[in-house]
Design a protein around this motif. Sequence first.
Motif, mmCIF file in Angstrom:
data_model
loop_
_atom_site.group_PDB
_atom_site.id
_atom_site.type_symbol
_atom_site.label_atom_id
_atom_site.label_comp_id
_atom_site.label_asym_id
_atom_site.label_seq_id
_atom_site.Cartn_x
_atom_site.Cartn_y
_atom_site.Cartn_z
ATOM 1 N N LEU A 1 28.593 46.092 34.472
ATOM 2 C CA LEU A 1 29.731 47.293 34.567
ATOM 3 C C LEU A 1 30.108 47.431 36.070
ATOM 4 O O LEU A 1 29.251 47.645 36.913
ATOM 5 C CB LEU A 1 29.169 48.423 33.851
ATOM 6 C CG LEU A 1 30.044 49.740 34.033
ATOM 7 C CD1 LEU A 1 31.455 49.515 33.021
ATOM 8 C CD2 LEU A 1 29.428 50.963 33.410
ATOM 9 N N LEU A 2 31.292 47.347 36.501
ATOM 10 C CA LEU A 2 31.783 47.819 37.662
ATOM 11 C C LEU A 2 32.216 49.133 37.823
ATOM 12 O O LEU A 2 31.948 49.922 39.080
ATOM 13 C CB LEU A 2 32.810 46.832 38.061
ATOM 14 C CG LEU A 2 32.484 45.301 38.143
ATOM 15 C CD1 LEU A 2 33.694 44.366 38.789
ATOM 16 C CD2 LEU A 2 31.339 44.920 39.093
ATOM 17 N N GLY A 3 32.941 49.710 36.977
ATOM 18 C CA GLY A 3 33.340 50.982 36.990
ATOM 19 C C GLY A 3 34.331 51.131 35.722
ATOM 20 O O GLY A 3 34.265 50.608 34.778
ATOM 21 N N LEU A 4 35.341 52.173 35.909
ATOM 22 C CA LEU A 4 36.034 52.708 35.119
ATOM 23 C C LEU A 4 37.775 52.571 35.332
ATOM 24 O O LEU A 4 38.079 52.662 36.521
ATOM 25 C CB LEU A 4 36.209 54.148 34.581
ATOM 26 C CG LEU A 4 34.456 54.626 34.366
ATOM 27 C CD1 LEU A 4 34.476 56.141 34.133
ATOM 28 C CD2 LEU A 4 34.244 53.906 32.789
ATOM 29 N N SER A 5 38.398 52.115 34.466
ATOM 30 C CA SER A 5 39.880 51.704 34.775
ATOM 31 C C SER A 5 40.636 53.008 34.840
ATOM 32 O O SER A 5 40.242 54.123 34.520
ATOM 33 C CB SER A 5 40.579 50.844 33.589
ATOM 34 O OG SER A 5 40.433 51.574 32.483
ATOM 35 N N GLY A 6 41.803 52.802 35.643
ATOM 36 C CA GLY A 6 42.589 54.175 35.993
ATOM 37 C C GLY A 6 44.102 53.845 35.827
ATOM 38 O O GLY A 6 44.579 52.765 35.407
ATOM 39 N N ASN A 7 44.833 54.538 36.763
ATOM 40 C CA ASN A 7 45.981 54.224 37.221
ATOM 41 C C ASN A 7 46.423 55.078 38.642
ATOM 42 O O ASN A 7 46.703 55.858 38.920
ATOM 43 C CB ASN A 7 46.908 55.123 36.190
ATOM 44 C CG ASN A 7 48.545 55.270 36.498
ATOM 45 O OD1 ASN A 7 48.988 53.936 36.781
ATOM 46 N ND2 ASN A 7 49.228 55.960 36.056
ATOM 47 N N THR A 8 46.286 53.887 39.688
ATOM 48 C CA THR A 8 46.020 54.333 40.907
ATOM 49 C C THR A 8 47.035 53.158 41.838
ATOM 50 O O THR A 8 46.622 52.016 41.488
ATOM 51 C CB THR A 8 44.718 54.861 41.730
ATOM 52 O OG1 THR A 8 43.900 53.465 41.417
ATOM 53 C CG2 THR A 8 44.035 55.708 41.026
ATOM 54 N N GLY A 9 47.639 53.518 42.623
ATOM 55 C CA GLY A 9 48.271 52.517 43.472
ATOM 56 C C GLY A 9 49.744 52.335 42.905
ATOM 57 O O GLY A 9 50.207 52.695 42.178
ATOM 58 N N PHE A 10 50.211 50.785 43.255
ATOM 59 C CA PHE A 10 51.377 50.586 42.822
ATOM 60 C C PHE A 10 51.171 49.977 41.273
ATOM 61 O O PHE A 10 50.718 49.075 40.812
ATOM 62 C CB PHE A 10 51.644 49.240 43.522
ATOM 63 C CG PHE A 10 53.232 48.732 43.266
ATOM 64 C CD1 PHE A 10 54.308 49.525 43.494
ATOM 65 C CD2 PHE A 10 53.340 47.491 42.650
ATOM 66 C CE1 PHE A 10 55.690 49.086 43.769
ATOM 67 C CE2 PHE A 10 54.759 46.983 42.319
ATOM 68 C CZ PHE A 10 55.766 47.754 42.870
ATOM 69 N N SER A 11 51.747 51.005 40.479
ATOM 70 C CA SER A 11 51.527 50.781 38.973
ATOM 71 C C SER A 11 52.484 51.683 38.193
ATOM 72 O O SER A 11 52.784 52.994 38.626
ATOM 73 C CB SER A 11 49.963 51.357 38.929
ATOM 74 O OG SER A 11 49.753 51.510 37.265
ATOM 75 N N LYS A 12 52.934 51.261 37.060
ATOM 76 C CA LYS A 12 53.760 51.918 36.193
ATOM 77 C C LYS A 12 52.866 52.770 34.906
ATOM 78 O O LYS A 12 53.702 53.548 34.263
ATOM 79 C CB LYS A 12 54.918 51.036 35.514
ATOM 80 C CG LYS A 12 55.822 50.578 36.578
ATOM 81 C CD LYS A 12 56.919 49.909 35.825
ATOM 82 C CE LYS A 12 56.641 48.577 34.986
ATOM 83 N NZ LYS A 12 57.629 47.925 34.394
ATOM 84 N N GLY A 13 51.628 52.623 34.827
ATOM 85 C CA GLY A 13 50.931 53.145 33.963
ATOM 86 C C GLY A 13 49.414 52.548 34.042
ATOM 87 O O GLY A 13 49.044 51.714 34.948
ATOM 88 N N PRO A 14 48.492 53.212 33.253
ATOM 89 C CA PRO A 14 47.223 52.722 33.418
ATOM 90 C C PRO A 14 46.980 51.434 32.902
ATOM 91 O O PRO A 14 47.635 50.906 31.997
ATOM 92 C CB PRO A 14 46.285 53.698 32.236
ATOM 93 C CG PRO A 14 47.446 54.907 32.081
ATOM 94 C CD PRO A 14 48.907 54.389 32.519
ATOM 95 N N HIS A 15 46.363 50.640 33.713
ATOM 96 C CA HIS A 15 45.862 49.125 33.286
ATOM 97 C C HIS A 15 44.878 48.756 34.390
ATOM 98 O O HIS A 15 44.576 49.329 35.345
ATOM 99 C CB HIS A 15 47.283 48.380 33.462
ATOM 100 C CG HIS A 15 47.695 48.131 34.967
ATOM 101 N ND1 HIS A 15 48.636 48.874 35.647
ATOM 102 C CD2 HIS A 15 47.556 46.944 35.579
ATOM 103 C CE1 HIS A 15 49.034 48.327 36.890
ATOM 104 N NE2 HIS A 15 48.457 47.112 36.828
#
Length: 292
Positions: A237-251
């Motif tokens: 496990l490295l961490g949890l996904s999110g929606n930060t930076g150059f992005s149109k939605g969580p991925h």
Amino acid sequence: MSRSELTGCTVALVMVLACGVAGAQPLPYRGETCSEDGVVCLIIEQPDTETASISIRTKARAELTLTLDAEVENVELSTPLPVTAVFDGPQTRTLVKLTHHRRELAWRYKNVRYSWNWGNPRAMHDDSVLYQLPMASGRPVRVLQGYDGEFSHSGSSRYSVDFDLPEGSPVHAARQGVVVQVVQTFTTAGTDASYREQDKANRVLVRHPDGTLGYYGHLKPGGAVVQEGQSIAAGQLLGLSGNTGFSKGPHLHFEVRRPIDGRTWVTFPVRFTTEQGLGLTLEKDKSYTATR
């Protein structure tokens, strides 16, 4: 998604000389400016009216590639600019020395700047390696964007994969290695150019045994559970996904890369082990299930 060309940091320090005299700075002069994370420092020294030097000091515990540039006039350079150098661990190195050329004319150097990427341009990807899917097992996950994706997977990020992961989903290591960078302080996302150019995505960067780097991007703020310098196993496990930076939605954005110089990098096409088959190249709009 796409990265800017500056995964590390860019620092500019202006020093203008007229007839070999550095503005209002008394001689001898020494100036040092460090990146926000303190990994790289730019050092400019001018001991007299005729010479100067530009050095880099790093505190990195892993390899990084740095490109230095400046604007000069009536100056002899020990090394042509821009100059690219690879640093392996903490060290200080003079990259260029400047000497006043024609003494009857003014000499100047200004806009001294650098950019850097983690890794070594000489790294060669081991194409025999099969990667694990970077998410939890048990349920299929759809690929939002694959290799040569129209939205942002071109150029340096050509061989990247975007996975449809809701915010807070577990992100696992696709391959063993050592964590070289953890960024988890960004809180926003968008498609404005600044998000892309400044790489405002939370991320974990892992150096693989062959010297390439696995990039896990758009993580949740504060979502990393590993530390820089930590050795990790595939599937960890490295961490949890999110929606930060150059992005149109969580991925989750995943790519394997190595630097070309301090400004740009290249990504590698990699194959994955999934419940749907072994050695697969992932395709847009298809769903795949991780195996552990």
